[in-house]
Write a protein that holds these residues in place. Structure first.
Motif, PDB file in Angstrom:
ATOM      1  N   ASP C 264     -12.936  22.329 -57.964  1.00 56.20           N
ATOM      2  CA  ASP C 264     -12.291  22.197 -59.019  1.00 56.20           C
ATOM      3  C   ASP C 264     -12.822  22.113 -60.417  1.00 56.20           C
ATOM      4  O   ASP C 264     -12.135  20.898 -60.769  1.00 56.20           O
ATOM      5  CB  ASP C 264     -10.093  22.274 -59.082  1.00 56.20           C
ATOM      6  CG  ASP C 264      -9.502  22.304 -60.198  1.00 56.20           C
ATOM      7  OD1 ASP C 264     -10.367  23.912 -60.881  1.00 56.20           O
ATOM      8  OD2 ASP C 264      -8.830  22.077 -60.413  1.00 56.20           O
ATOM      9  N   ARG C 299      -6.217  29.265 -63.344  1.00 51.41           N
ATOM     10  CA  ARG C 299      -7.045  27.705 -64.400  1.00 51.41           C
ATOM     11  C   ARG C 299      -7.968  28.374 -64.666  1.00 51.41           C
ATOM     12  O   ARG C 299      -8.679  29.443 -64.779  1.00 51.41           O
ATOM     13  CB  ARG C 299      -7.482  26.680 -63.037  1.00 51.41           C
ATOM     14  CG  ARG C 299      -8.540  28.209 -62.057  1.00 51.41           C
ATOM     15  CD  ARG C 299      -8.842  27.337 -60.932  1.00 51.41           C
ATOM     16  NE  ARG C 299      -9.754  27.614 -60.094  1.00 51.41           N
ATOM     17  CZ  ARG C 299     -10.431  27.418 -58.919  1.00 51.41           C
ATOM     18  NH1 ARG C 299     -10.335  25.569 -59.330  1.00 51.41           N
ATOM     19  NH2 ARG C 299     -11.075  27.949 -58.203  1.00 51.41           N
TER      20      ARG C 299
ATOM     21  N   PHE D  77       0.356  24.890 -58.383  1.00 48.85           N
ATOM     22  CA  PHE D  77      -0.280  24.727 -58.987  1.00 48.85           C
ATOM     23  C   PHE D  77      -0.220  23.836 -59.728  1.00 48.85           C
ATOM     24  O   PHE D  77       0.888  24.198 -60.651  1.00 48.85           O
ATOM     25  CB  PHE D  77      -1.263  25.547 -59.511  1.00 48.85           C
ATOM     26  CG  PHE D  77      -2.186  26.407 -58.822  1.00 48.85           C
ATOM     27  CD1 PHE D  77      -3.093  26.313 -57.435  1.00 48.85           C
ATOM     28  CD2 PHE D  77      -2.264  28.073 -58.680  1.00 48.85           C
ATOM     29  CE1 PHE D  77      -3.273  27.054 -56.866  1.00 48.85           C
ATOM     30  CE2 PHE D  77      -2.611  29.016 -57.923  1.00 48.85           C
ATOM     31  CZ  PHE D  77      -3.449  28.594 -57.082  1.00 48.85           C
ATOM     32  N   SER D  80      -2.815  18.671 -63.677  1.00 49.37           N
ATOM     33  CA  SER D  80      -4.033  18.019 -63.583  1.00 49.37           C
ATOM     34  C   SER D  80      -3.407  16.484 -63.548  1.00 49.37           C
ATOM     35  O   SER D  80      -3.867  15.365 -62.558  1.00 49.37           O
ATOM     36  CB  SER D  80      -5.353  17.582 -63.306  1.00 49.37           C
ATOM     37  OG  SER D  80      -5.427  17.097 -64.903  1.00 49.37           O
ATOM     38  N   PHE D  87       1.913  26.884 -61.386  1.00 52.42           N
ATOM     39  CA  PHE D  87       2.161  28.038 -61.001  1.00 52.42           C
ATOM     40  C   PHE D  87       3.020  28.104 -59.811  1.00 52.42           C
ATOM     41  O   PHE D  87       2.649  26.883 -58.447  1.00 52.42           O
ATOM     42  CB  PHE D  87       1.234  29.164 -60.829  1.00 52.42           C
ATOM     43  CG  PHE D  87       1.066  30.362 -59.590  1.00 52.42           C
ATOM     44  CD1 PHE D  87       2.139  30.949 -60.515  1.00 52.42           C
ATOM     45  CD2 PHE D  87       1.178  30.408 -58.895  1.00 52.42           C
ATOM     46  CE1 PHE D  87       2.156  32.955 -59.573  1.00 52.42           C
ATOM     47  CE2 PHE D  87       1.037  31.480 -57.860  1.00 52.42           C
ATOM     48  CZ  PHE D  87       1.708  32.778 -58.115  1.00 52.42           C
ATOM     49  N   TRP D 161      -7.946  20.941 -63.006  1.00 56.34           N
ATOM     50  CA  TRP D 161      -7.564  21.957 -63.248  1.00 56.34           C
ATOM     51  C   TRP D 161      -6.002  21.387 -62.542  1.00 56.34           C
ATOM     52  O   TRP D 161      -4.880  22.286 -62.456  1.00 56.34           O
ATOM     53  CB  TRP D 161      -7.393  22.687 -64.292  1.00 56.34           C
ATOM     54  CG  TRP D 161      -8.478  22.684 -65.073  1.00 56.34           C
ATOM     55  CD1 TRP D 161      -7.898  22.424 -66.154  1.00 56.34           C
ATOM     56  CD2 TRP D 161      -9.537  23.266 -64.996  1.00 56.34           C
ATOM     57  NE1 TRP D 161      -8.832  22.463 -67.287  1.00 56.34           N
ATOM     58  CE2 TRP D 161      -9.764  23.271 -66.716  1.00 56.34           C
ATOM     59  CE3 TRP D 161     -10.989  23.977 -64.080  1.00 56.34           C
ATOM     60  CZ2 TRP D 161     -11.362  23.598 -67.037  1.00 56.34           C
ATOM     61  CZ3 TRP D 161     -11.626  24.404 -64.335  1.00 56.34           C
ATOM     62  CH2 TRP D 161     -12.371  23.901 -65.697  1.00 56.34           C
ATOM     63  N   GLY D 162      -6.319  20.559 -61.139  1.00 57.27           N
ATOM     64  CA  GLY D 162      -5.593  19.748 -60.809  1.00 57.27           C
ATOM     65  C   GLY D 162      -5.250  21.215 -59.629  1.00 57.27           C
ATOM     66  O   GLY D 162      -4.509  21.138 -58.143  1.00 57.27           O
ATOM     67  N   VAL D 163      -5.967  21.889 -59.668  1.00 54.04           N
ATOM     68  CA  VAL D 163      -6.184  23.384 -58.079  1.00 54.04           C
ATOM     69  C   VAL D 163      -7.684  23.004 -57.463  1.00 54.04           C
ATOM     70  O   VAL D 163      -7.849  23.980 -57.024  1.00 54.04           O
ATOM     71  CB  VAL D 163      -6.426  24.635 -58.847  1.00 54.04           C
ATOM     72  CG1 VAL D 163      -6.528  25.211 -57.836  1.00 54.04           C
ATOM     73  CG2 VAL D 163      -5.213  24.421 -60.243  1.00 54.04           C
TER      74      VAL D 163
END
Lengths: 324, 324, 324, 324
Positions: C264, C299, D77, D80, D87, D161-163
């Motif tokens: 990511d 994202r 998701f 971050s 989501f 983005w935390g993904v």
């Protein structure tokens, strides 16, 4: 055409196999037996000398045998009317009327037909070898590359422009290995002696702890690895070699299953140098074929067998095709 | 066999196309014209009623036309001797002697032959449609799945056990999409209407910002996306739809190039529902074919054209094949 | 450790970039500016001479600048504690304690750390170039091969044994192109200058009618095709060259999407020779990335940008990493 | 920030694991032991009730234990900065500030952080399970899909983005199996329980003569085949089941090798339902990993081991991450 009437499937015929460095010429009887054979050197840069050498030998043989036709096999693309070498990789033929050139020099009034060499060899196998009981057959000649021949309902498939049975260039892997033909993923990059050697060389780098025996047979030099050495190691039971030959066999079988989806042959004949591996190759080929075959259960599984004809298959097949 | 002598390529013949819910029966002349046609309902669970319905209609037609043969086409695997339905997906035929069952009920002493429906339709195309000038042809019928027919040197290829031309099950992607046949990567999972719809549904998730028009034509419901709607959006110029149809076309062309490596046809005919997309499909198909074709430069590039025969192709082809 | 305390991110540091034939040594300030730089020849067969050359130049520079650390970058595998060259492709280092060897010869009491050269260059990009605003970044250096660097949450990823960021050996195609590493389908066989040239050479064979301009720029000799020539032809608008560069871009983007599924990043920086193609490469790379990116819509789409640092990136990055 | 100072890695923390139908809440000590645990039902359609339930349970536990932080794990998701559910697949969270919503309802003044559930479980494994000695680790949770967690240099990788760690969506086969994410060829379509079941169902069609035992365990109904049944058949020695589990293992290992090219972990931990297959899965996974690993010989081969933490891993990991 009166020549056609003269052709007789029961007559002797002359078969010619033009290689890169020599020409083999033989008289073949109706049972596919070679009665006499001669070999002459080839000068690939002198097309006229090739014509002459073939005619001379044929004339000599025709004095001792009654022959009905002459069949000439060579590597390259042959026009579908069997008269012309459209292109050859080793000899400078470009739309060269090989058949009529030779016929002009031959004393006997017999037809001279031209055939692709892999087609001729496959035809010999179909008529007198492993396929003699078959009607629909796929021949795979697995040497440096992957050549072949296709027989449908008893007839050799030449294609509209004579370029059929380029089986090695069926694509089996999108974005796969580069092929000399300019494309990616051709079957012959997975199912050929070159693929076997290439995979072995790669395995020496990727799996060095398994490669001792293969390297030993190559005098410790990865670049000297050969197909016969891999086959030998496999026959000794070397784990890596066995897996490499089996991988080759899987690709043979899985690719043949794609052909079977199109043509439904009853028999796949495997010839060429790697056939020396025998069951080490055949068993994985059969397993790969069966695992990938559509309509399994709705038809018998085609047999996969080794070729029976040897190096003279080109002569025998060319002669027999000329009789037709 | 005297029946064979009675067959006459110049005579009228009856063609029968057995679908899942109805049977179409017509009289076809030597030029492939349907002189008269009837339709009756099918009960797929009652094989005997199908035989009877076909015989009744044939007898009625035979009173008004002099016919030389009856050809019956149906989906499924047909024995290579053209007598028996080995297996059918929709009707409970398992090694069912469809030809003789019908022949027993037919008053006229004419041969009754059985053919696979895709083969029959392809043959109609070959004889009277886009392939009427051709000798070597590949027919691709692109509907829900991908069916086809193969003509080599003027003859339909049926295969040793009648299962040839299952073109949709040639593997084009190792480890590729699951197919109902139990395998992965079959051509029909990439070159069919179902593939088009599946790709569109995936694109709605993966590329939502491009999917407005396609979704709109599906009433906003991704599950309702249909092939005709994608085609329509493409014809309107919708970017995503155009790219989806083009992707389908590429797969058609690239797969056909693999077939061409084996069979060297002069013509590929594209029929079935997606053919409605016209050049949006054909141009990428041609580009894909050429980009993947081996021996380019050593032979003409086979043409890729739309089918010309319509829904009656099965009748016409079955009738014509029965005359042979 | 007192040395650690001496390291100061605001101090000058010396950066060293050891190439195959020469060594570049420079003083780098806290903003990534090179204040002075020297170059000396390398003898790759004499490891001790390399140590000495680096130490001599460092000692000379350290007389004129106050430096806090020395960072040394070279191609090869570096131990994760940044002291040892485990393996190098061009220089005979095998578990060679490069850091301490140099430190023994350096007069100043400053830490000497060793870094992989692609990591150093990527770090320079991250700190002072296209990534200076970023926190999570993927650097792709696309030259003969495909190298890279990975920054996660502001830290360079070295891996447990120092062998992380071998991005070129992520597999993107099962059974794909052979790689020198012994495996098949490595990303660098699709996304590198070598892949571009290889594809161009293949296209000359497969699509000869489109290859005129590329061949012309190679003096008519397929073997002389180079990456810069393809880029030039693409910039002129040559159709085949544009498509080849675009194909390369697609592979860059699609592969980067796989990395993005794992890491990511917010930014992918593309450097190396092929970056000269600019938008001809970047636009397809972005399209390929977006088309293959998971969690799209959940994202932002990471940016794909060209590198800003030039040939001195190795010096700058090595110096900056040594300060940490 | 004073809250940060209050966090103490030696304090107890509350871990929360929000599932589709229930919430598990426990007090976790500094060694990863759960001191007390409660479960409450979830109403996925009522986000506020979830906040309330978590807060109530936390308040009750906080009266009996001194806690320093609350960690909340859920599928979906996560931003971050660990505050927000961007989501979720099962609960109607869209950019929902889950952390502050709960914090408002919690009596104690402790930080509430949000984590992805697979990350939390992986972290528990890293801190207290199979990875407790490791620094760089890849966690693979193989259930219906393929989830995971990545630890680099002792830190959990969340991505910009935390993904990050959406490992299941790394592409392993171009043009491969369709994935629910809208793309083709995602790793989880090859390395998951769903893939195992799908492959078994396909094998029943493609290789019916080998499928007796698997079918028997599914009451003769292909649609009822389950992962545990395949595992059981494999453990009994059923040939097809063994080969299916081994194929799954190969894909796990080969995909992990691609991750290793990027991240060079020392350990791959395999958890989730299919881990029950034990060595039948692990041995092929290790073989696949080693056969596809780059830089073999230049680093140790990362170990591949089964997970040690059970169903409470989410609670334990969430609690421990909240302390940091």
């Amino acid at each position: 055409m009166t020549q056609t009437q003269m052709r007789n499937q029961d007559m002797h015929a002359i078969g010619v196999d033009i290689g890169g460095t020599k020409i083999a010429i033989g008289v073949v009887d109706a049972e596919g037996q070679i009665l006499e054979q001669v070999r002459v050197e080839t000068n690939p840069d002198d097309a006229a000398s090739i014509d002459r050498a073939i005619a001379d030998a044929s004339n000599a043989l025709a004095r001792r045998y009654e022959i009905g036709a002459i069949g000439v096999a060579a590597a390259g693309f042959v026009s579908s009317d069997r008269t012309t070498m459209a292109f050859a990789p080793n000899i400078d033929w470009r739309d060269y009327p090989l058949g009529s050139k030779i016929a002009e020099l031959v004393e006997a009034d017999v037809p001279v037909v031209v055939e692709n060499d892999a087609n001729a060899a496959g035809w010999a196998e179909f008529r007198f070898g492993a396929g003699r009981e078959a009607r629909d057959m796929l021949m795979l000649t697995i040497g440096t590359g992957l050549g072949g021949a296709i027989v449908v309902d008893g007839n050799l498939v030449r294609g509209r422009w004579g370029v059929a049975a380029e089986v090695g260039h069926m694509r089996v892997v999108p974005h796969g290995h580069y092929c000399g033909c300019g494309h990616e993923g051709c079957w012959e990059k997975y199912a050929s002696g070159s693929a076997l050697v290439r995979d072995a060389k790669a395995a020496v780098v990727a799996l060095p702890h398994l490669a001792d025996r293969i390297l030993e047979l190559a005098d410790g030099d990865r670049r000297k690895i050969t197909g016969p050495a891999i086959t030998r190691a496999a026959q000794e039971g070397d784990e890596l070699a066995v897996s490499l030959v089996a991988k080759l066999g899987r690709w043979i079988g899985e690719g043949a299953a794609s052909v079977a989806a199109l043509l439904d042959p009853e028999l796949v004949v495997v010839g060429g140098g790697v056939a020396a591996a025998g069951d080490l190759l055949l068993l994985p080929a059969r397993a790969g074929f069966e695992s990938a075959l559509s309509a399994l259960g709705h038809r018998p599984v085609a047999r996969i067998e080794l070729a029976e004809q040897g190096n003279e298959a080109g002569i025998v097949g060319a002669a027999d095709l000329a009789r037709r």
